[in-house]
Design a protein around this motif. Sequence first.
Motif, PDB file in Angstrom:
ATOM      1  N   LEU A 117       0.827  -1.207   0.000  1.00  0.00           N
ATOM      2  CA  LEU A 117       0.000   0.000   0.000  1.00  0.00           C
ATOM      3  C   LEU A 117       0.861   1.257   0.000  1.00  0.00           C
ATOM      4  O   LEU A 117       0.621   2.193  -0.758  1.00  0.00           O
ATOM      5  CB  LEU A 117      -0.925  -0.014   1.217  1.00  0.00           C
ATOM      6  N   VAL A 118       1.897   1.276   0.827  1.00  0.00           N
ATOM      7  CA  VAL A 118       2.773   2.443   0.911  1.00  0.00           C
ATOM      8  C   VAL A 118       3.532   2.631  -0.399  1.00  0.00           C
ATOM      9  O   VAL A 118       3.648   3.752  -0.902  1.00  0.00           O
ATOM     10  CB  VAL A 118       3.748   2.321   2.106  1.00  0.00           C
ATOM     11  N   ILE A 119       4.033   1.552  -0.975  1.00  0.00           N
ATOM     12  CA  ILE A 119       4.760   1.658  -2.239  1.00  0.00           C
ATOM     13  C   ILE A 119       3.838   2.161  -3.345  1.00  0.00           C
ATOM     14  O   ILE A 119       4.227   2.996  -4.162  1.00  0.00           O
ATOM     15  CB  ILE A 119       5.408   0.309  -2.610  1.00  0.00           C
ATOM     16  N   GLU A 120       2.612   1.690  -3.344  1.00  0.00           N
ATOM     17  CA  GLU A 120       1.634   2.157  -4.325  1.00  0.00           C
ATOM     18  C   GLU A 120       1.360   3.649  -4.145  1.00  0.00           C
ATOM     19  O   GLU A 120       1.268   4.394  -5.126  1.00  0.00           O
ATOM     20  CB  GLU A 120       0.340   1.362  -4.171  1.00  0.00           C
ATOM     21  N   MET A 121       1.247   4.110  -2.903  1.00  0.00           N
ATOM     22  CA  MET A 121       1.021   5.533  -2.635  1.00  0.00           C
ATOM     23  C   MET A 121       2.214   6.376  -3.088  1.00  0.00           C
ATOM     24  O   MET A 121       2.049   7.479  -3.607  1.00  0.00           O
ATOM     25  CB  MET A 121       0.752   5.755  -1.146  1.00  0.00           C
ATOM     26  N   LEU A 122       3.414   5.849  -2.899  1.00  0.00           N
ATOM     27  CA  LEU A 122       4.621   6.583  -3.287  1.00  0.00           C
ATOM     28  C   LEU A 122       4.811   6.623  -4.801  1.00  0.00           C
ATOM     29  O   LEU A 122       5.487   7.512  -5.320  1.00  0.00           O
ATOM     30  CB  LEU A 122       5.858   5.957  -2.629  1.00  0.00           C
ATOM     31  N   MET A 123       4.245   5.673  -5.529  1.00  0.00           N
ATOM     32  CA  MET A 123       4.402   5.620  -6.979  1.00  0.00           C
ATOM     33  C   MET A 123       3.428   6.538  -7.714  1.00  0.00           C
ATOM     34  O   MET A 123       3.578   6.744  -8.920  1.00  0.00           O
ATOM     35  CB  MET A 123       4.232   4.184  -7.470  1.00  0.00           C
ATOM     36  N   LYS A 124       2.444   7.075  -7.024  1.00  0.00           N
ATOM     37  CA  LYS A 124       1.521   8.005  -7.671  1.00  0.00           C
ATOM     38  C   LYS A 124       2.299   9.225  -8.151  1.00  0.00           C
ATOM     39  O   LYS A 124       3.258   9.652  -7.507  1.00  0.00           O
ATOM     40  CB  LYS A 124       0.436   8.446  -6.686  1.00  0.00           C
ATOM     41  N   PRO A 125       1.885   9.804  -9.280  1.00  0.00           N
ATOM     42  CA  PRO A 125       2.622  10.973  -9.793  1.00  0.00           C
ATOM     43  C   PRO A 125       2.621  12.158  -8.838  1.00  0.00           C
ATOM     44  O   PRO A 125       3.593  12.902  -8.771  1.00  0.00           O
ATOM     45  CB  PRO A 125       1.886  11.333 -11.085  1.00  0.00           C
ATOM     46  N   LEU A 149      13.978   7.764  -3.557  1.00  0.00           N
ATOM     47  CA  LEU A 149      12.877   8.475  -2.915  1.00  0.00           C
ATOM     48  C   LEU A 149      13.145   9.972  -3.023  1.00  0.00           C
ATOM     49  O   LEU A 149      14.209  10.450  -2.629  1.00  0.00           O
ATOM     50  CB  LEU A 149      12.761   8.047  -1.452  1.00  0.00           C
ATOM     51  N   ILE A 150      12.170  10.700  -3.554  1.00  0.00           N
ATOM     52  CA  ILE A 150      12.297  12.142  -3.731  1.00  0.00           C
ATOM     53  C   ILE A 150      11.328  12.818  -2.782  1.00  0.00           C
ATOM     54  O   ILE A 150      10.183  12.382  -2.626  1.00  0.00           O
ATOM     55  CB  ILE A 150      11.964  12.534  -5.188  1.00  0.00           C
ATOM     56  N   SER A 151      11.785  13.886  -2.138  1.00  0.00           N
ATOM     57  CA  SER A 151      10.896  14.646  -1.266  1.00  0.00           C
ATOM     58  C   SER A 151      10.937  16.112  -1.675  1.00  0.00           C
ATOM     59  O   SER A 151      11.994  16.650  -2.018  1.00  0.00           O
ATOM     60  CB  SER A 151      11.311  14.499   0.198  1.00  0.00           C
ATOM     61  N   LYS A 152       9.769  16.751  -1.656  1.00  0.00           N
ATOM     62  CA  LYS A 152       9.647  18.164  -2.010  1.00  0.00           C
ATOM     63  C   LYS A 152       8.790  18.846  -0.956  1.00  0.00           C
ATOM     64  O   LYS A 152       7.803  18.280  -0.487  1.00  0.00           O
ATOM     65  CB  LYS A 152       8.982  18.322  -3.381  1.00  0.00           C
ATOM     66  N   ALA A 153       9.175  20.056  -0.608  1.00  0.00           N
ATOM     67  CA  ALA A 153       8.384  20.842   0.340  1.00  0.00           C
ATOM     68  C   ALA A 153       7.183  21.431  -0.396  1.00  0.00           C
ATOM     69  O   ALA A 153       7.305  21.922  -1.516  1.00  0.00           O
ATOM     70  CB  ALA A 153       9.232  21.952   0.943  1.00  0.00           C
ATOM     71  N   ALA A 154       6.008  21.348   0.240  1.00  0.00           N
ATOM     72  CA  ALA A 154       4.782  21.893  -0.345  1.00  0.00           C
ATOM     73  C   ALA A 154       3.988  22.566   0.772  1.00  0.00           C
ATOM     74  O   ALA A 154       4.356  22.493   1.948  1.00  0.00           O
ATOM     75  CB  ALA A 154       3.970  20.788  -0.996  1.00  0.00           C
ATOM     76  N   GLU A 155       2.880  23.197   0.394  1.00  0.00           N
ATOM     77  CA  GLU A 155       2.051  23.870   1.394  1.00  0.00           C
ATOM     78  C   GLU A 155       1.421  22.881   2.368  1.00  0.00           C
ATOM     79  O   GLU A 155       1.276  23.165   3.545  1.00  0.00           O
ATOM     80  CB  GLU A 155       0.954  24.677   0.697  1.00  0.00           C
ATOM     81  N   ALA A 156       1.036  21.724   1.866  1.00  0.00           N
ATOM     82  CA  ALA A 156       0.378  20.707   2.691  1.00  0.00           C
ATOM     83  C   ALA A 156       1.381  19.933   3.541  1.00  0.00           C
ATOM     84  O   ALA A 156       0.995  19.131   4.374  1.00  0.00           O
ATOM     85  CB  ALA A 156      -0.406  19.744   1.817  1.00  0.00           C
ATOM     86  N   TYR A 165       6.421  13.050  -0.616  1.00  0.00           N
ATOM     87  CA  TYR A 165       7.385  11.990  -0.929  1.00  0.00           C
ATOM     88  C   TYR A 165       6.864  11.182  -2.101  1.00  0.00           C
ATOM     89  O   TYR A 165       5.668  10.885  -2.176  1.00  0.00           O
ATOM     90  CB  TYR A 165       7.569  11.056   0.278  1.00  0.00           C
ATOM     91  N   LYS A 166       7.769  10.829  -3.010  1.00  0.00           N
ATOM     92  CA  LYS A 166       7.400   9.934  -4.100  1.00  0.00           C
ATOM     93  C   LYS A 166       8.648   9.229  -4.603  1.00  0.00           C
ATOM     94  O   LYS A 166       9.771   9.667  -4.389  1.00  0.00           O
ATOM     95  CB  LYS A 166       6.698  10.677  -5.240  1.00  0.00           C
ATOM     96  N   VAL A 167       8.417   8.098  -5.263  1.00  0.00           N
ATOM     97  CA  VAL A 167       9.495   7.317  -5.846  1.00  0.00           C
ATOM     98  C   VAL A 167       9.705   7.845  -7.249  1.00  0.00           C
ATOM     99  O   VAL A 167       8.745   8.076  -7.983  1.00  0.00           O
ATOM    100  CB  VAL A 167       9.142   5.814  -5.854  1.00  0.00           C
TER     101      VAL A 167
END
Length: 136
Positions: free
Chosen positions: A61-69, A104-111, A115-117
Amino acid sequence: MAKTQSRKAAPRSAMATKRTKSAHPSLTRTAKAAPVKKIISTPARSLDRPVRHRSGSKQALVIEMLMKPEGTTIGDIMKATDWQQHSVRGFFAGVIRKKLKLTLISKAAEAGRIYKVSGDTASTASTGSTSNNTAA
């Protein structure tokens, strides 16, 4: 009045030698034991094959969530898996980065931090679907 009986104590010289031996183990010369070789019961996993996960597991489930664009936040993963924040971060470091060798890539956002792969390594991870097992 009751008489108190004194215990016979060992002579001080005998106690001093015992203390010296136990207090300074480096003074006594003993043979060093050979290092014990660990026996590995499971063979090493080949890096050529993608790792397969049980479908419906929290890891899948976590890997699937991380693979979302659009990626996901740690808070979303915490809600979906009922893990604590430090467990999610440990999963990122131990499983995503080290075991599966995904980027694993992480970006700062307002929310919050997203994190995404990354796209090039996302295709190598298997999330439980077994497309290779087709009936003949």
